[in-house]
Scaffold this motif. Sequence first.
Motif, PDB file in Angstrom:
ATOM      1  N   TYR A 139       0.820  -1.217   0.000  1.00  0.00           N
ATOM      2  CA  TYR A 139       0.000   0.000   0.000  1.00  0.00           C
ATOM      3  C   TYR A 139       0.857   1.272   0.000  1.00  0.00           C
ATOM      4  N   GLY A 140       2.111   1.129   0.392  1.00  0.00           N
ATOM      5  CA  GLY A 140       2.995   2.290   0.384  1.00  0.00           C
ATOM      6  C   GLY A 140       3.574   2.572  -0.993  1.00  0.00           C
ATOM      7  N   SER A 141       3.363   1.638  -1.908  1.00  0.00           N
ATOM      8  CA  SER A 141       3.916   1.803  -3.256  1.00  0.00           C
ATOM      9  C   SER A 141       3.035   2.711  -4.118  1.00  0.00           C
ATOM     10  N   SER A 142       3.693   3.475  -4.969  1.00  0.00           N
ATOM     11  CA  SER A 142       2.916   4.348  -5.861  1.00  0.00           C
ATOM     12  C   SER A 142       2.358   3.566  -7.047  1.00  0.00           C
ATOM     13  N   GLU A 143       2.980   2.420  -7.323  1.00  0.00           N
ATOM     14  CA  GLU A 143       2.485   1.572  -8.423  1.00  0.00           C
ATOM     15  C   GLU A 143       1.321   0.707  -7.936  1.00  0.00           C
ATOM     16  N   THR A 144       0.348   0.512  -8.771  1.00  0.00           N
ATOM     17  CA  THR A 144      -0.839  -0.247  -8.358  1.00  0.00           C
ATOM     18  C   THR A 144      -0.502  -1.698  -8.030  1.00  0.00           C
ATOM     19  N   MET A 145      -1.198  -2.252  -7.045  1.00  0.00           N
ATOM     20  CA  MET A 145      -1.002  -3.669  -6.715  1.00  0.00           C
ATOM     21  C   MET A 145      -1.762  -4.521  -7.725  1.00  0.00           C
ATOM     22  N   CYS A 146      -1.226  -5.710  -7.989  1.00  0.00           N
ATOM     23  CA  CYS A 146      -1.856  -6.585  -8.967  1.00  0.00           C
ATOM     24  C   CYS A 146      -1.800  -8.031  -8.471  1.00  0.00           C
ATOM     25  N   PHE A 147      -2.948  -8.648  -8.349  1.00  0.00           N
ATOM     26  CA  PHE A 147      -2.997 -10.062  -7.980  1.00  0.00           C
ATOM     27  C   PHE A 147      -2.724 -10.887  -9.231  1.00  0.00           C
ATOM     28  N   VAL A 148      -1.777 -11.798  -9.144  1.00  0.00           N
ATOM     29  CA  VAL A 148      -1.442 -12.650 -10.292  1.00  0.00           C
ATOM     30  C   VAL A 148      -1.716 -14.102  -9.908  1.00  0.00           C
ATOM     31  N   LEU A 149      -2.644 -14.711 -10.616  1.00  0.00           N
ATOM     32  CA  LEU A 149      -3.010 -16.105 -10.343  1.00  0.00           C
ATOM     33  C   LEU A 149      -2.559 -16.969 -11.516  1.00  0.00           C
ATOM     34  N   THR A 150      -1.637 -17.874 -11.240  1.00  0.00           N
ATOM     35  CA  THR A 150      -1.225 -18.825 -12.268  1.00  0.00           C
ATOM     36  C   THR A 150      -2.036 -20.096 -12.080  1.00  0.00           C
ATOM     37  N   LEU A 151      -2.764 -20.463 -13.123  1.00  0.00           N
ATOM     38  CA  LEU A 151      -3.630 -21.632 -13.019  1.00  0.00           C
ATOM     39  C   LEU A 151      -2.862 -22.906 -13.350  1.00  0.00           C
ATOM     40  N   LYS A 152      -3.438 -24.039 -12.973  1.00  0.00           N
ATOM     41  CA  LYS A 152      -2.755 -25.323 -13.202  1.00  0.00           C
ATOM     42  C   LYS A 152      -2.613 -25.634 -14.685  1.00  0.00           C
ATOM     43  N   ASP A 153      -3.490 -25.051 -15.525  1.00  0.00           N
ATOM     44  CA  ASP A 153      -3.362 -25.279 -16.969  1.00  0.00           C
ATOM     45  C   ASP A 153      -2.387 -24.297 -17.617  1.00  0.00           C
ATOM     46  N   GLY A 154      -1.726 -23.485 -16.808  1.00  0.00           N
ATOM     47  CA  GLY A 154      -0.700 -22.576 -17.304  1.00  0.00           C
ATOM     48  C   GLY A 154      -1.179 -21.154 -17.583  1.00  0.00           C
ATOM     49  N   ARG A 155      -2.483 -20.945 -17.616  1.00  0.00           N
ATOM     50  CA  ARG A 155      -3.004 -19.611 -17.886  1.00  0.00           C
ATOM     51  C   ARG A 155      -2.704 -18.680 -16.707  1.00  0.00           C
ATOM     52  N   ILE A 156      -2.546 -17.398 -17.030  1.00  0.00           N
ATOM     53  CA  ILE A 156      -2.289 -16.416 -15.972  1.00  0.00           C
ATOM     54  C   ILE A 156      -3.449 -15.424 -15.922  1.00  0.00           C
ATOM     55  N   CYS A 157      -4.018 -15.280 -14.743  1.00  0.00           N
ATOM     56  CA  CYS A 157      -5.124 -14.334 -14.551  1.00  0.00           C
ATOM     57  C   CYS A 157      -4.633 -13.187 -13.676  1.00  0.00           C
ATOM     58  N   LYS A 158      -5.127 -11.996 -13.972  1.00  0.00           N
ATOM     59  CA  LYS A 158      -4.688 -10.829 -13.206  1.00  0.00           C
ATOM     60  C   LYS A 158      -5.873  -9.986 -12.747  1.00  0.00           C
TER      61      LYS A 158
END
Lengths: 168, 95
Positions: free
Chosen positions: A126-145
Amino acid sequence: MEKFLLFISVFVFFINADGQSLDNRYFSYVSNKGVVYFFYPQKLSKVEGIENFCYDLTYVANSDLATLNFTIETKNIVEIAELGICYANDTIKIEDYSMLFRDVVKNGYETRITSTIKKTNLLNIYGSSETMCFVLTLKDGRICKASYNRKRWKKDSSVFTKILNSIY
Amino acid sequence: MKKTIKSVMLIAAVAMFASCSSMTTPIAATSNPVGNKCGVASTTKILGIFGGSSNMGINKAAKLGGITQISHVDFVKKSFLGFLVQTYQTVVYGE
């Protein structure tokens, strides 16, 4: 008279608008383990690979860890292989997570995940000026953000930092 | 006189639309100790008609919080922009 009333109107507007800022963000209560701070669910508007993403935080005073729960809505059933939070040039890998439940909803599936995150990491994020981003790597290799939009991040990150700093 | 009435109405409108009221009421309490988990199920209604999920029951809130032993339950009603936007929340506390 007219100008005076107009001034009163503007004054009332800003007094009310300012007064509501933190009440909608969190509340606290006393449990048998100490004061618990609950940060209301935050729905993130920028999503990739998922339909909806919403997270909330629970923190017990004097502890190192906060509970981070989040709900993802997806068109298909997803299995998460890796979970991380990106901010600035850093990524925090979340190892300790498990699924609470999965429900069938109108547009697909709703999966609720519970995890933990260190308070120090939260302060860094929260102290960062850059936005936080949740990165979910799925078991099939896809990446969700899922991430905040810049305007909301600027506002929310400063409020969350203020609240977290006030907690002992 | 007309101008004054208009101005007073303007102030009333501004005060109403800028206000954000919140009301918390108790729903239930059990003999379980107050836990450190919390679950919130909510829905937002616009003009009382349009809104999202209407499931804001205790079961939903407990599921979202991963709570198996409920200590107490609160109901929170929030209003934004006067009566235009209203949020209803069921807050479940427990372990």
